[in-house]
Design a protein around this motif. Sequence first.
Motif, PDB file in Angstrom:
ATOM      1  N   THR A 253       0.832  -1.210   0.000  1.00  0.00           N
ATOM      2  CA  THR A 253       0.000   0.000   0.000  1.00  0.00           C
ATOM      3  C   THR A 253       0.865   1.258   0.000  1.00  0.00           C
ATOM      4  O   THR A 253       0.638   2.181  -0.802  1.00  0.00           O
ATOM      5  CB  THR A 253      -0.935  -0.016   1.224  1.00  0.00           C
ATOM      6  OG1 THR A 253      -1.687  -1.230   1.180  1.00  0.00           O
ATOM      7  CG2 THR A 253      -1.890   1.155   1.210  1.00  0.00           C
TER       8      THR A 253
ATOM      9  N   LYS B  57      -7.929   2.864  -6.215  1.00  0.00           N
ATOM     10  CA  LYS B  57      -7.882   1.624  -5.446  1.00  0.00           C
ATOM     11  C   LYS B  57      -9.249   0.961  -5.491  1.00  0.00           C
ATOM     12  O   LYS B  57     -10.242   1.552  -5.075  1.00  0.00           O
ATOM     13  CB  LYS B  57      -7.502   1.910  -3.987  1.00  0.00           C
ATOM     14  CG  LYS B  57      -6.107   2.500  -3.843  1.00  0.00           C
ATOM     15  CD  LYS B  57      -5.726   2.703  -2.385  1.00  0.00           C
ATOM     16  CE  LYS B  57      -5.325   1.433  -1.706  1.00  0.00           C
ATOM     17  NZ  LYS B  57      -3.977   0.977  -2.071  1.00  0.00           N
TER      18      LYS B  57
ATOM     19  N   HIS C 286      -6.988  -6.483  -4.191  1.00  0.00           N
ATOM     20  CA  HIS C 286      -6.857  -5.030  -4.194  1.00  0.00           C
ATOM     21  C   HIS C 286      -6.275  -4.634  -5.543  1.00  0.00           C
ATOM     22  O   HIS C 286      -5.108  -4.893  -5.825  1.00  0.00           O
ATOM     23  CB  HIS C 286      -5.974  -4.571  -3.044  1.00  0.00           C
ATOM     24  CG  HIS C 286      -6.562  -4.903  -1.704  1.00  0.00           C
ATOM     25  ND1 HIS C 286      -7.884  -4.655  -1.399  1.00  0.00           N
ATOM     26  CD2 HIS C 286      -6.038  -5.482  -0.605  1.00  0.00           C
ATOM     27  CE1 HIS C 286      -8.131  -5.052  -0.163  1.00  0.00           C
ATOM     28  NE2 HIS C 286      -7.040  -5.560   0.349  1.00  0.00           N
TER      29      HIS C 286
ATOM     30  N   ASN D 170      -5.049  -1.948  -7.847  1.00  0.00           N
ATOM     31  CA  ASN D 170      -4.511  -0.589  -7.769  1.00  0.00           C
ATOM     32  C   ASN D 170      -4.084  -0.146  -9.164  1.00  0.00           C
ATOM     33  O   ASN D 170      -3.322  -0.855  -9.833  1.00  0.00           O
ATOM     34  CB  ASN D 170      -3.299  -0.550  -6.840  1.00  0.00           C
ATOM     35  CG  ASN D 170      -3.700  -0.776  -5.383  1.00  0.00           C
ATOM     36  OD1 ASN D 170      -3.830   0.168  -4.627  1.00  0.00           O
ATOM     37  ND2 ASN D 170      -3.909  -2.029  -5.014  1.00  0.00           N
TER      38      ASN D 170
END
Length: 451
Positions: free
Chosen positions: A322, A333, A375, A377
Amino acid sequence: VTLEHDLAAIVGGQHVLVDPDLRASYEVDWSGRFKGTARCVVRPADTQQVVSVLRACAADGVPVTVQGGNTGLVGGGVPAGGEVLLSLVRLDQLEPVDAVAAQVSVGAGVRLEALQRHAKAAGFDFGVDLAARSAATVGGLVATNAGGIRVVRYGSMRAQLVGLEAVLADGTVLSRLAPPAKDNTGYDWPQLLCGSEGTLAVITKVRVRLVEPSTERAVALVGVADTAAALALLAQARRRFTTLGAAEIFYADGLSLVRSVNALPAPFDDSFAAYVILEAFGNKPTDEILDLLSECDAVGDATVASDPVGRTRLWAYRESHTEAINTAGVPVKLDVCVPMGSLVALVDQLPSTVTDAAPSSRLIVFGHLNEGNLHVNVLGAGERAEAVTDAVLKLVASHGGSISSEHGVGRAKTQWLTLSRSAEEIETMRRLKNALDPQNLLNPNVLLPPP
Ligand code: MLT
Ligand code: ZN
């Protein structure tokens, strides 16, 4: 008399921040993507002050943005413009651990790390852990039903929740902190508030269950050929380990970014398309991991650690994602999950989906393997941020997945809520919102799309 004057009389002048410089850190989210101007920031010290603040705001019809540690990644704790920003970080009281019940009550503003330390000092552990532990608050974790790296073992925040104290928009205090262990006397409103993202009430105190600490732990970082191999490894680990404590995935692009930002060495001589972190708890965990690694064909290469320093060193490859991504720019995100049977297809389809929507962008994917929670991104999307969001969330929905797996809807995804929830469900949520907050004062731009 202005509202600011009333608020200062309630919490003390030094806890009403009107000056733009003092407000600034509260007005932007951790990723830098969501910003807005608050009318002022107000920092009450206890439940009674929260009640008085909410009454004053309600009397003037001024909306309120509720904020904990400001580590949420969907803009849920950041004002849209003109709200009073209610920061709960001063509600940081830790009550003594109830060792018989294995429970503890804490203020909403207590940081996750402080709760974990408090539990450990009493011979317990807390079942939720995540990389933002030093800043995330317990109230925010409940409000968003946070997940993290231990969901595979202990479930998400919802599963830790025993009771709550909360304040409605009109100042009514609801308290159900320590209900009897078995109790079917009506609506379980603490569970309703869990995941409601500050739209139904302001959480002021939380009672959670504690778990037995796992004395022995071992971690493996495993290089694998692809997502299918990672899933094969996961399936065997679940069967093999007495207790699977974590199962996380990241990919070659994420590893190279993390390594360059944090100057970390290559974990293996060879490089792999995908990497899995497995953690085993309890019964001779190192032996269990070594047995698994020797018998599982999906293993390309692996490294194992059982001491705290070694475990932290391996976890850093995953937990630094992150921050490393944010060092490279302001990312879009997207926190999604799909049924396990669709995970391989989703990972395969993401690169072209993202490139078609935002041609010169950079995609980094990582996440919680056991739940099929990725996740996604996207760096460098620029003006194509909304197009990328739309394309990825529609792809996820086409697989029967969720557009928000553990971060919440926030301000970021309200317009896509219909991809995950039916019109009837959204209308029912709206009725609940209207019943508890008829003036639409609490987090008005969060979760529900405009009617
Ligand atoms: C994580 O799993 O590390 C968090 O959900 C944070 C993120 O998505 O960046
Ligand atoms: Zn996560």
